[in-house]
Write an enzyme that holds these catalytic residues in place. Structure first.
Site, PDB file in Angstrom:
ATOM      1  N   GLU A  61       0.836  -1.202   0.000  1.00 32.52           N
ATOM      2  CA  GLU A  61       0.000   0.000   0.000  1.00 32.52           C
ATOM      3  C   GLU A  61       0.870   1.250   0.000  1.00 32.52           C
ATOM      4  O   GLU A  61       2.084   1.186   0.075  1.00 32.52           O
ATOM      5  CB  GLU A  61      -0.900   0.010   1.253  1.00 32.52           C
ATOM      6  CG  GLU A  61      -2.257  -0.655   1.063  1.00 32.52           C
ATOM      7  CD  GLU A  61      -3.281   0.278   0.433  1.00 32.52           C
ATOM      8  OE1 GLU A  61      -2.883   1.370  -0.061  1.00 32.52           O
ATOM      9  OE2 GLU A  61      -4.471  -0.072   0.416  1.00 32.52           O
TER      10      GLU A  61
ATOM     11  N   ASN B  54      -9.848   6.505   2.703  1.00 32.05           N
ATOM     12  CA  ASN B  54      -8.789   5.959   1.865  1.00 32.05           C
ATOM     13  C   ASN B  54      -8.237   7.035   0.954  1.00 32.05           C
ATOM     14  O   ASN B  54      -8.054   8.162   1.379  1.00 32.05           O
ATOM     15  CB  ASN B  54      -9.329   4.738   1.104  1.00 32.05           C
ATOM     16  CG  ASN B  54      -8.345   3.590   1.065  1.00 32.05           C
ATOM     17  OD1 ASN B  54      -7.161   3.795   0.823  1.00 32.05           O
ATOM     18  ND2 ASN B  54      -8.834   2.386   1.299  1.00 32.05           N
TER      19      ASN B  54
ATOM     20  N   ASP C   3      -9.961   2.211  -3.757  1.00 31.04           N
ATOM     21  CA  ASP C   3      -8.910   2.200  -2.731  1.00 31.04           C
ATOM     22  C   ASP C   3      -8.066   3.469  -2.881  1.00 31.04           C
ATOM     23  O   ASP C   3      -8.603   4.563  -2.863  1.00 31.04           O
ATOM     24  CB  ASP C   3      -8.088   0.912  -2.870  1.00 31.04           C
ATOM     25  CG  ASP C   3      -7.345   0.526  -1.603  1.00 31.04           C
ATOM     26  OD1 ASP C   3      -6.983   1.419  -0.816  1.00 31.04           O
ATOM     27  OD2 ASP C   3      -7.112  -0.666  -1.391  1.00 31.04           O
TER      28      ASP C   3
END
Length: 286
Positions: free
Chosen positions: A16, A144, A194
């Site tokens: 991430e 997010n 995301d």
């Protein structure tokens, strides 16, 4: 269209927050569940793990070249040359959860959200330049990906489980946001939005968790491009390189590739000739 190519593969459970360091010309990212942070040097095509410890859910580059880690329990710390120095040890209300994604604003403040945990909903916080922390939004699920419009008058924010990308009015003088509007809603069973970023044309790029693709949208939310990946969970992206046309994309699921795809958990690169925008640098007291 160029096919995304793997540049680093640590079989990450959830790679991430890819973060381009403009001074070092290197890419950093986190494998959140395993508490690892890595970096990649495109000049030498080399990569390495540089940190192991508590989960790092977001990374920001400070103007002094150090990194700010937004971590478990609402902790914020400064990482430089292998040394981690606490800035905020914890947020008492966030002891059971963690930070997730962040963005630096034009004034050098840092926005970062915390995830919901059980009945405890997520919040969006703002780390101010004087080192204080302000709770900006409540009652989120998983705050997010974020991005600023080119005129810096609006902030985009993704709330993944709600499958929505919002746009807020943003005041650069105060760091306040208001007037929430829905720009993009992802249909059910099409994955969840995301990480995201904004390119030099003001278009929205959104990674699609459980959606196999990276998407590009016009500012009004119209889809204009989708790029397939050999990974079900496309988690985040950033632009980098000398002219910001290099796109770096993280994926998740490296612990179960039979289910998640042969490239799950790897970090990818592609260049479509589309220019991104440099991220702002944090100017917070450290």
């Amino acid at each position: 269209m160029e096919t995304p190519k793997i540049i680093a593969d640590y079989h990450c459970h959830n790679a991430e927050v890819p973060t381009w360091h403009p001074m070092e010309k290197r890419l950093y990212w986190s494998d959140i569940p395993t508490g690892r942070v890595f970096r990649y040097d495109p000049a030498t095509a080399s990569h390495e793990q540089i940190y192991a410890g508590d989960s790092v859910g977001a990374i920001a580059v400070h103007e002094d070249g150090s990194l700010l880690f937004f971590m478990a329990k609402g902790a914020i710390a400064r990482w430089q040359n292998g040394t981690l120095t606490p800035i905020i040890p914890e947020i008492p209300a966030e002891r059971e959860t963690r930070f997730n994604d962040c963005i630096v604003d034009p004034a050098g403040r840092v926005f970062s959200g915390t995830m919901e945990k059980g009945k405890h909903l997520g919040s969006l916080y703002r780390l101010n330049t004087d080192g204080t922390l302000t709770q900006v939004l409540e009652n989120l699920q998983i705050p997010n990906g974020m991005g600023f419009t080119l005129d810096r008058k609006h902030l985009y924010l993704t709330d993944s489980p709600k499958r929505k990308i919002y746009r807020f009015a943003y005041d650069v003088s105060t760091g306040n946001i208001s007037d929430r509007q829905v720009v993009i809603t992802i249909p059910e069973k099409k994955g969840v939005p995301d990480g995201m970023t904004i390119d030099a044309e003001g278009y929205i790029w959104s990674a699609r968790w459980d959606g196999h693709h990276l998407f590009r949208y016009s500012p009004d939310g119209t889809e204009v491009l989708r790029i397939p990946f050999p990974a079900k969970k496309v988690s985040a992206l950033t632009f980098g390189g000398e002219d910001y046309t290099d796109i770096y994309v993280t994926t998740a699921g490296g612990d179960n590739r039979a289910k998640e795809g042969k490239g799950a958990g790897a970090v990818f690169h592609l260049n479509l000739g589309i220019r991104g925008m440099p991220e702002f640098l944090a100017k917070t007291a450290v």
